[in-house]
Each structure stands twice: as structure tokens, then as C-alpha cells.
Design an enzyme around this catalytic site. Structure first.
Site, PDB file in Angstrom:
ATOM      1  N   SER A 122       0.812  -1.207   0.000  1.00 24.85           N
ATOM      2  CA  SER A 122       0.000   0.000   0.000  1.00 24.85           C
ATOM      3  C   SER A 122       0.852   1.267   0.000  1.00 24.85           C
ATOM      4  O   SER A 122       1.603   1.523  -0.934  1.00 24.85           O
ATOM      5  CB  SER A 122      -0.959  -0.043   1.192  1.00 24.85           C
ATOM      6  OG  SER A 122      -1.904   0.986   1.133  1.00 24.85           O
ATOM      7  N   ASP A 152      -2.418   6.369  -3.519  1.00 22.89           N
ATOM      8  CA  ASP A 152      -1.274   5.749  -2.849  1.00 22.89           C
ATOM      9  C   ASP A 152      -0.747   4.621  -3.711  1.00 22.89           C
ATOM     10  O   ASP A 152      -1.204   4.420  -4.838  1.00 22.89           O
ATOM     11  CB  ASP A 152      -1.634   5.282  -1.433  1.00 22.89           C
ATOM     12  CG  ASP A 152      -2.598   4.109  -1.421  1.00 22.89           C
ATOM     13  OD1 ASP A 152      -3.344   3.942  -2.407  1.00 22.89           O
ATOM     14  OD2 ASP A 152      -2.633   3.360  -0.429  1.00 22.89           O
TER      15      ASP A 152
END
Length: 446
Positions: free
Chosen positions: A101, A240
Site C-alpha cells: 500500500s 497511494d
């Protein structure tokens, strides 16, 4: 339920250290294959972000699935929500994402989706962990799983994202800056907004395997702010590394966090009559969001931190909209999991429908000053949380706030940290209360 490997969002850690080693990934693929794909001819989809280590873990997971007799379809670099969508659309038994992530390149992780495109339950993860403790038993050679590449995965996902935007609207006339974090959306993100008619200015779209999230993306907004200002964009969108989160920047350079995004979308859904059930935030959601929803007559509930818990509460109460301050927003009326691109499209739809700017839409919510202090742990979090001095400090701080704010103390689900969060109407009082509690936590945590 105590889990050995799985955290709040799959398995994650530094590359080369347990559990993120190639031998562990092979065993994880085998165990997951045994649990998630029990039928003959079962197949899983494997996607990844742009980390260099993704190649290593992709190969190891594929070998593990093959040993369990499971077919693997390789999607290549694709946002996490893209893997969730294609798992459901292609009727696969499971989807796997290799990503950490928003973390830097030296971390990586593995997370799973079930056939419905939703995250696995605690019970299924526990079953996978139990198999990890058993010897790996390879199926006979004529039953080994095969692997293949799906070349049009990105195109399929781009069209799915576009379908979440109103058919009677376009983004023509809008100038949008997009920061792809040198991550999984470096191709799909810009394509979605451009194909809907926006004039796009793209940064963070040159991944080299090591620069994912490096001074870019939703955790580092300075570069996007500069571009918005210099290129006179109407707004900025920051994704992200695996593109399941979205934060935004106004034309004036103000940051729009996940709470404000949730407010904008909820208010838009309320105006159109499409808001279902309560809106769900987390323990970290700003008190200003709760007060803003109260003023609108919108029911608001708080779940534990982690999008899996937001999702569970939404399903429990029949809601369709929830999210976290970090920008992980769930629009269950559009997709099954957090999706940064689809989240941004919902905000853009609200802008186009209302004729108002991003700054104007966010102005309806006034955030309380919030201070978050992370205290690094040398030992067990439970010992620190249970310490009498820490408990007494929290009680004292809450008494001083006297209903004018709130305190939250919790261990991180992904790092050896205790998070001290305080929010109140007065900024100086908020800072003093957080520092007071953090000092007591440090004294015990050392």
C-alpha cells in the site's frame, strides 16, 4: 482471535525478513489455494503494484498455488481494487494482491479477496494460518496448476472505473492534477480521467521499482500542491501505492482528507436521495465530521480502525458509504472495496452536479484540531495499554477536556507503535493533552 501472520490488511513486512520471504510466500500460496479454491480447475488472479520485490513474490505465490492444483492468472501491475473487481467479474475463486500500500519499496505484503470481491473473514484467514503449520503436500504432476497472463486487465478496470461516473456527465473543461505515487495506478489513473474528458496533469507515473510512495502520493502531498499551483489546476488527486486510497488538494492548495471526502460524497448522496443506511467512520474520524453529519440528519457510526471493520459495520447496518481519515473510502453502491480512483470520481461528480468548487463543498465541515503522536514500542503493546500510569493519564486528560473533545489510545495494527490521538476545540489544549499522555506512554514503553 489472535492471528500469527495476518494483520488488519493481509500479511505485510520488510522484504527478506519473516514473513515476507519467498519461501513463506510459496507456502502461503499453497495454503491459500487449499482453502480458497477447493474445486477442480479452480483459479486465482494475482496482481501487484510496482515494487521490484513484486516479481519475486509473484513467482513464489504462483508456485504455491500450482502445488495446490490451482490455476493462476497474472494481471501484472494493477490497483488493489482492480484485482477485487476482476476477481468477481471473471468468476475466479480468489484474488491476490502483492502490495504494501502506502509503505516504501522495502516493504511488501500479500492480501486476498474472495470470489465476491470482498476481503476475507477472520475465520478464513485463521484457516489459512492453520494450514501454514502443516507440511506442504504437492498434488500429482498431472494435477498441478498452470499460469497464464491476462493482457487486457488494465483496460477492463479502466472501463469499470468510468462506469461509476454519471453517464450524463463528462469532465470536459476541468483541469485535474493526478499523483499516481509511482504505483499501481500509473497507467490506469490518468487514463480514466482523460477518457472522461478532463485535461490531466500527471506526476508520480514513472515507477522504477524503488520509488513507489517516495515523496509522492497520498502520504506526501507537497509535490501535488506545487503542481496544482504552478499549472493552475482546478484540483489535485493523490493516490497511494496500490491506489485504494485517495486524498485531494483544492485549487488554493488546501488538503482534503478522507473525512472531508466522506462528507462531500455523503452530502451529495443525501441530496440525490441515494444515501442508504448510516455512514461509517472509524475511531480516528474527526469529531467535526460527526457534528457535520448531525447537522444534516445523517446517522454516523464508528468502527475500529481498518477498512475491513468499516466494511463489516456497513454490512451489519445496511449502509453503503464509509471510510477512514487516511483516504480509504468505501462506496459500496459502486464497488466492493476501497478504490481511490472511484472515490475521486464520486467527488468530481458532486462538483459537476453542484457547480461548486472542491473547496466550497468541503467548507460545510469544520474539523476539530487533532494531534496524533506515535510512540514506538520496545515490548508488548498490551503491557503498555494496561499500565496504571497510562490509564490514569488518559482519565486525567479526558477530565480536563470535559466533553469538549475526545482521547483515543490504540496500538497500531501494522507497526510496533502506540498511537495517541487527541482532538478538541482548542488547538493548544489538544496539543498539551496529547503530549501529556504520550509522555506517560513513553515512560512505560521504553
Amino acid at each position: 482471535m489472535k492471528r500469527k501472520y495476518f494483520g488488519t490488511d493481509g500479511v505485510r513486512g520488510p522484504v527478506g525478513s519473516a514473513p515476507m520471504t519467498p519461501d513463506f510466500a510459496l507456502k502461503l500460496g499453497w495454503a491459500a489455494g487449499r482453502v480458497l479454491a477447493r474445486t477442480p480447475g479452480a483459479r486465482v488472479l494475482i496482481g501487484k503494484d510496482t515494487r521490484r520485490s513484486g516479481y519475486m513474490f509473484e513467482s513464489a505465490l504462483e508456485a504455491g498455488f500450482a502445488a495446490a492444483g490451482v490455476e493462476s492468472d497474472m494481471l501484472g501491475p494493477l490497483p488493489t481494487p482492480g484485482v477485487a473487481y476482476l476477481t468477481r467479474a471473471l468468476r475466479a475463486q480468489a484474488g491476490v494482491v502483492i502490495s504494501a500500500s502506502h509503505n516504501p519499496h522495502h516493504d511488501n505484503g500479500v492480501k486476498f479477496f474472495g470470489p465476491d470481491g470482498g476481503k476475507l473473514s477472520d475465520e478464513v484467514e485463521a484457516e489459512i494460518e492453520a494450514l501454514m503449520e502443516q507440511p506442504l503436500e504437492c498434488v500429482p504432476s498431472d494435477e498441478l496448476g498452470r499460469a497464464r497472463r491476462i493482457d487486457d486487465a488494465q483496460g477492463r478496470y479502466i472501463e469499470f472505473c468510468k462506469s461509476s461516473f454519471p453517464l450524463n456527465r463528462s469532465l470536459k473543461g476541468m483541469r485535474v492534477a493526478i499523483d499516481c505515487a509511482n504505483g499501481a495506478a500509473y497507467r490506469t489513473g490518468p487514463a480514466v480521467f482523460a477518457e472522461l474528458g478532463a485535461q490531466t496533469i500527471v506526476i508520480g507515473d514513472r515507477p522504477d521499482g524503488l520509488n513507489i510512495n517516495q515523496d509522492c502520493g497520498s502520504t506526501h502531498l507537497d509535490a501535488l500542491k506545487r503542481v496544482v499551483s504552478e499549472r493552475k489546476a482546478d484540483l489535485g488527486i493523490a493516490l497511494d501505492g496500490d491506489a485504494d486510497r485517495c486524498l485531494m488538494v483544492t485549487a488554493g492548495g488546501d488538503e482534503i482528507d478522507g473525512d472531508e471526502i466522506l462528507y462531500i460524497i455523503a452530502r451529495s448522496r443525501l441530496a440525490s436521495g441515494d444515501l442508504k443506511g448510516p455512514v461509517v467512520g472509524t475511531q480516528m474520524s474527526n469529531l467535526g465530521l460527526e457534528r457535520a453529519f448531525e447537522a444534516l440528519g445523517i446517522s454516523f457510526k464508528r468502527a475500529k480502525v481498518g477498512d475491513r471493520y468499516v466494511l463489516e459495520m456497513l454490512k451489519e447496518h445496511g449502509g453503503s458509504l464509509g471510510g477512514e481519515t487516511s483516504g480509504h473510502t468505501l462506496c459500496l453502491d459502486r464497488t466492493t472495496t476501497g478504490d481511490g480512483t472511484i472515490t475521486a470520481l464520486q467527488v468530481l461528480a458532486a462538483i459537476m452536479e453542484s457547480g461548486r468548487s472542491l473547496a466550497d463543498l468541503a467548507a460545510g465541515m469544520s474539523k476539530f484540531p487533532q494531534v496524533l503522536i506515535n510512540v514506538r514500542l520496545a515490548g508488548a503493546a498490551d503491557r503498555v495499554m494496561a499500565a496504571p500510569s497510562v490509564k490514569a493519564a488518559v482519565i486525567e486528560a479526558e477530565a480536563k477536556l470535559a466533553g469538549r473533545g475526545r482521547v483515543l489510545l490504540r496500538p497500531s495494527g501494522t507497526e510496533p507503535l502506540i498511537r495517541v490521538m487527541v482532538e478538541a476545540q482548542d488547538a493548544a489544549e489538544t496539543q498539551a493533552a496529547a503530549a501529556f499522555i504520550a509522555d506517560h506512554v513513553r515512560a512505560v514503553a521504553a
